[in-house]
Motif scaffolding. Structure first.
Motif, mmCIF file in Angstrom:
data_model
loop_
_atom_site.group_PDB
_atom_site.id
_atom_site.type_symbol
_atom_site.label_atom_id
_atom_site.label_comp_id
_atom_site.label_asym_id
_atom_site.label_seq_id
_atom_site.Cartn_x
_atom_site.Cartn_y
_atom_site.Cartn_z
ATOM 1 N N ASN A 76 0.849 -1.181 0.000
ATOM 2 C CA ASN A 76 0.000 0.000 0.000
ATOM 3 C C ASN A 76 0.889 1.236 0.000
ATOM 4 O O ASN A 76 1.839 1.319 0.793
ATOM 5 N N THR A 111 -14.054 5.265 2.802
ATOM 6 C CA THR A 111 -13.199 5.363 1.611
ATOM 7 C C THR A 111 -13.098 6.792 1.099
ATOM 8 O O THR A 111 -12.611 7.004 -0.020
ATOM 9 N N ARG A 125 -9.939 -4.854 -4.465
ATOM 10 C CA ARG A 125 -10.325 -4.508 -3.091
ATOM 11 C C ARG A 125 -10.178 -5.670 -2.125
ATOM 12 O O ARG A 125 -9.750 -5.500 -0.998
ATOM 13 N N TYR A 183 -7.580 -2.778 0.529
ATOM 14 C CA TYR A 183 -8.330 -1.601 0.970
ATOM 15 C C TYR A 183 -9.347 -2.045 2.027
ATOM 16 O O TYR A 183 -10.535 -2.228 1.726
#
Length: 349
Positions: free
Chosen positions: A91, A226, A304, A339
């Motif tokens: 990430n 998000t 995701r 995520y």
């Protein structure tokens, strides 16, 4: 009774005891159809049954009643191989200060000689790829007997192995594994956790609008986490709660179920342009805090959430005396959440 007769009786009793110890003991066993047998061969039979003249045996293979849904709710990461022992992803995090104001925009003057730059941090998350294997074996006489009656033991054992593998994958994806200390899709510690606004869906006092409010809350929370970039498009429910949405009508005069009402009137429909995908999952029953039921909102997208897994392979058939052996194996990973902000839970529904 004379002394000679007593000695003869004692000698006979001693001989009987010695024979009892020397002879193999016969154990009475019971097979699956409640019939009684005295031989261990019947207990360990490979499907060769004694059939009467007027008996019609159904040749259909009736497997155990098992339902796995992981392929419906999870996409696979297929770049891993059997040689890998760890699957990982990164990430990236950025930091950028403003111009005149550190929290503002990057304004500069035409004569500026000191311009702020961009900071980058890359974090790696690694999870184990654990080896899964199961050995199958059968004897040659056993195989020949089973093939003679049309029920090959080798193919049935392969079917049983695949069923066990599918069940293990299903559990690994949804709830992880306590022995390995890993979590899954419905119990990750990185996901957002909350309680339903109204809850108690089983009560008749809970209206369709109250259920819709509970679902909109988890969807909005996942969307807000998000930065309002991704709104969840899928909702997983315990089977009983799913059944209640299907069977309950919006009103006594209406002909639409609460399930269809929620699909087309929730935040996800307005944001994503498609009805919310609502599916039942058995692992959600009692998965919440205090053994309460839990619902999960997320986006079923490989970017995701995904699960690393290798295809199943097997070793060449090995002959050992009268036995044939082969081993099926693969690697199963851990559900990856690049995520985690896109996954949200709600308990006490």
């Amino acid at each position: 009774m004379s002394k000679q007769q007593k000695l003869l009786i004692a000698s006979s009793m001693a001989a009987a005891v010695a024979m009892a110890h020397a002879a193999p003991r016969v154990h009475r066993s019971y097979v699956g159809d409640s019939m009684i047998t005295f031989d261990q061969r019947t207990v360990d039979s490979a499907g060769a049954f004694l059939i009467g003249e007027l008996e019609r045996l159904d040749q259909t293979l009736n497997m155990p009643l098992v339902d796995v849904t992981w392929a419906r709710d999870m996409q696979l990461r297929e770049d891993v191989t059997i040689a890998d022992e760890t699957s990982s992803f990164t990430n990236s995090f950025f930091a950028a200060a403003g111009g005149a104001s550190p929290n503002g925009k990057s304004w500069v003057g035409k004569d500026a000689n000191s311009i702020r730059g961009l900071a980058l941090d890359i974090a790696k998350t690694a999870n184990p790829l654990t080896l899964w294997a199961m050995e199958l074996g059968w004897s040659i006489p056993e195989l020949e007997s089973a093939q003679r009656v049309g029920r090959p033991v080798d193919s049935q054992k392969v079917d049983g192995m695949e069923l066990k593998r599918q069940m293990d994958i299903d559990e690994q994806i949804y709830v992880g594994d306590q022995t390995l200390g890993v979590t899954g899709l419905v119990n990750s510690t990185a996901a957002s956790l909350g309680n339903a606004l109204n809850g108690n869906w089983s009560s008749n006092a809970t209206t369709p609008d109250m259920i819709l409010a509970d679902i909109n809350e988890i969807l909005t929370r996942g969307w807000a986490n998000t930065g309002y970039a991704i709104c969840p498009s899928k909702l997983l429910l315990p089977p009983l709660k799913f059944g209640q949405l299907v069977t309950r009508k919006v009103s006594d005069a209406g002909n639409i179920s609460v399930l269809e009402y929620v699909k087309i009137n929730c935040i996800a429909m307005a944001k994503n342009g498609v009805p919310l995908d609502i599916q039942p999952v058995k692992w959600l029953t009692g998965a919440g805090a205090g053994a309460s039921d839990r619902m999960v909102a997320y986006t079923n997208d490989k970017r995701r959430v995904r699960f690393p897994m290798t295809p199943v392979q097997r070793t060449p058939l090995e002959y050992r005396s009268l036995n044939q052996l082969t081993t099926y194996f693969c690697r199963l990973g851990v559900v990856e959440l690049p995520y985690p902000e896109t996954v949200a839970y709600s308990d006490n529904i």
